[in-house]
Write an enzyme that holds these catalytic residues in place. Structure first.
Site, PDB file in Angstrom:
ATOM      1  N   ARG A 135       0.865  -1.184   0.000  1.00 23.42           N
ATOM      2  CA  ARG A 135       0.000   0.000   0.000  1.00 23.42           C
ATOM      3  C   ARG A 135       0.901   1.234   0.000  1.00 23.42           C
ATOM      4  O   ARG A 135       1.556   1.526  -0.986  1.00 23.42           O
ATOM      5  CB  ARG A 135      -0.938  -0.027   1.219  1.00 23.42           C
ATOM      6  N   HIS A 170       4.237  -2.103   8.080  1.00 22.75           N
ATOM      7  CA  HIS A 170       3.026  -2.844   8.443  1.00 22.75           C
ATOM      8  C   HIS A 170       3.061  -4.238   7.833  1.00 22.75           C
ATOM      9  O   HIS A 170       3.387  -4.399   6.649  1.00 22.75           O
ATOM     10  CB  HIS A 170       1.788  -2.085   7.946  1.00 22.75           C
ATOM     11  N   ARG A 229       1.368  -1.187  17.713  1.00 21.48           N
ATOM     12  CA  ARG A 229       0.122  -0.575  17.259  1.00 21.48           C
ATOM     13  C   ARG A 229      -1.032  -1.583  17.300  1.00 21.48           C
ATOM     14  O   ARG A 229      -1.522  -2.019  16.259  1.00 21.48           O
ATOM     15  CB  ARG A 229       0.287  -0.028  15.838  1.00 21.48           C
ATOM     16  N   MET A 320     -34.095  -4.457   6.810  1.00 26.91           N
ATOM     17  CA  MET A 320     -33.299  -3.257   7.031  1.00 26.91           C
ATOM     18  C   MET A 320     -33.317  -2.836   8.493  1.00 26.91           C
ATOM     19  O   MET A 320     -32.281  -2.459   9.053  1.00 26.91           O
ATOM     20  CB  MET A 320     -33.820  -2.110   6.168  1.00 26.91           C
TER      21      MET A 320
END
Length: 394
Positions: A135, A170, A229, A320
């Site tokens: 990423r 990461h 983290r 819903m």
């Protein structure tokens, strides 16, 4: 605490603080950077961050500038790391709010530095290395790319508008025990160590080095470096089915009212599509919760809720705003009762909901709708409420 009980979430702050302390002990001597992006994984970040600060958290990680500013407005005084992109045009805002920005390329570093210098200051920065996630990050995905990565990173220390305070990466598959994935994770870690060594060999102060997410911290506390983290484990769920962190307590429960209880005869069906037809007389309860609240429609006919701690399977299609459960044989179920939709005794855990829905607990937590009030508990009693529709945060 007075509010209209339609569908709501219970957030156990004692469990959250317990999890933080367990994680901090596991990670020591590294400090803990609590990942509270996406509204603290759907738990709403205001009270969560206050509880984490009280438990000793000094660092917080978010995805974007808006989330970081929301934490500052809510009273977070610790360091805040923005993991994603912030438009360099907002460099002054980063400095004014004392935020730390992830810097992931030379181009971005120069643009951010130029804006910061023009505003008369320096943006706090942690440099992001891409060792295999693919990423954001300076490229170190191959062994032969490491030296070039070190050269690019080193240039950031020369930029007048940046104050480099850390370097991080990461992991992509630290939550997997597959042999190939274990090797991939080890490769990522090894390349990150090479990058750090290369920078330090140039006499650069790398500041806080960090690489461990929830999975890596669980499996490799020795990789903790200066900062870890954790995200999902803070909220009481493991990073995956394969990676287990001992002693976590679940933080979130989804609740709903029973709006009606009715008898149906053999041959009668319920809800859209007539997916469920009773083979014998049944007693059915309607709950005030549906996929618009964050309960997956894919759990139609699969989920298990509970009323008074007694299991009640979901029947028919989840709507819903409502769903139906079979309460045949359950004692004293009536309109107005409170049902636990997931996370409590007798019903699905968040992990089970995710497994049945073909997804991960992260998505189940983050999908919890804003219209669902969050009620915060200490000692089992409600102490605060976040109700976005009524603009209440007490």
């Amino acid at each position: 605490m007075e509010f209209e009980k339609h569908c709501w979430a219970l957030v156990d702050l004692d469990a959250l603080a317990h999890n933080f302390r367990r994680i901090a002990a596991h990670a020591a001597p590294a400090k803990v950077c609590a990942v509270v992006k996406a509204g603290a994984y759907g738990h709403a970040d205001g009270m969560v961050c206050k509880a984490l600060q009280d438990a000793g958290a000094e660092w917080f990680a978010v995805s974007c500038l808006a989330e970081a500013l929301h934490l500052r407005a809510g009273g977070v005084t610790g360091d805040i790391l923005i993991l994603g992109h912030t438009d360099p045009a907002f460099a002054a805002r980063l400095m004014e709010s004392d935020l730390t920005q992830a810097v992931f390329s030379g181009e971005y570093a120069r643009a951010l530095s130029d804006r910061a210098a023009a505003a008369g200051g320096r943006v706090k920065a942690h440099l992001k290395v891409d060792t295999g996630m693919g990423r954001l990050g300076f490229d170190a995905r191959r062994a032969e790319a490491v030296e070039r990565c070190v050269e690019e990173l080193a240039g950031c220390w020369q930029l007048p508008g940046l104050a480099v305070g850390g370097v991080f990466q990461h992991f992509a598959v630290a939550d997997s025990h597959d042999a190939g994935d274990v090797a991939y994770t080890a490769g990522q870690h090894g390349r990150f160590l090479q990058v750090l060594a290369g920078l330090r060999a140039r006499g650069l102060d790398t500041g806080l080095a960090h690489c461990c997410n929830s999975a890596a911290l669980t499996e490799h506390p020795e990789w903790g470096m200066d900062l870890v983290r954790p995200g999902i484990i803070l909220y009481g769920c493991d990073a995956s089915d394969e990676v287990h962190f001992e002693g976590l307590r679940p933080v979130l429960r989804l609740m709903a009212r029973v709006s009606q209880v009715k008898e149906i005869e053999a041959g009668q069906s319920v809800s859209y599509g007539r997916l469920y037809t009773a083979r014998s007389p049944r007693r059915v309860a309607t709950l005030c919760v549906g996929y618009a609240d964050g309960y997956p429609r894919s759990l139609s006919g699969q989920g298990v809720c509970s009323i008074h701690g007694q299991s009640a399977p979901v029947i028919g299609r989840v709507c819903m705003d409502q769903l139906l459960v079979d309460v045949t044989g359950l004692e004293n179920v009536k309109a107005g009762d409170e049902a636990c939709v997931f996370g409590g005794a007798g019903c699905d855990t968040i992990e089970e909901v995710a497994r049945k829905a073909g997804t991960i607990p992260y998505e189940i937590m983050c999908a919890l709708a804003l219209r669902v009030p969050r009620v915060y508990l200490r000692g089992g009693k409600a102490v605060a409420l976040a109700d976005y529709l009524n603009q209440t945060e007490l």
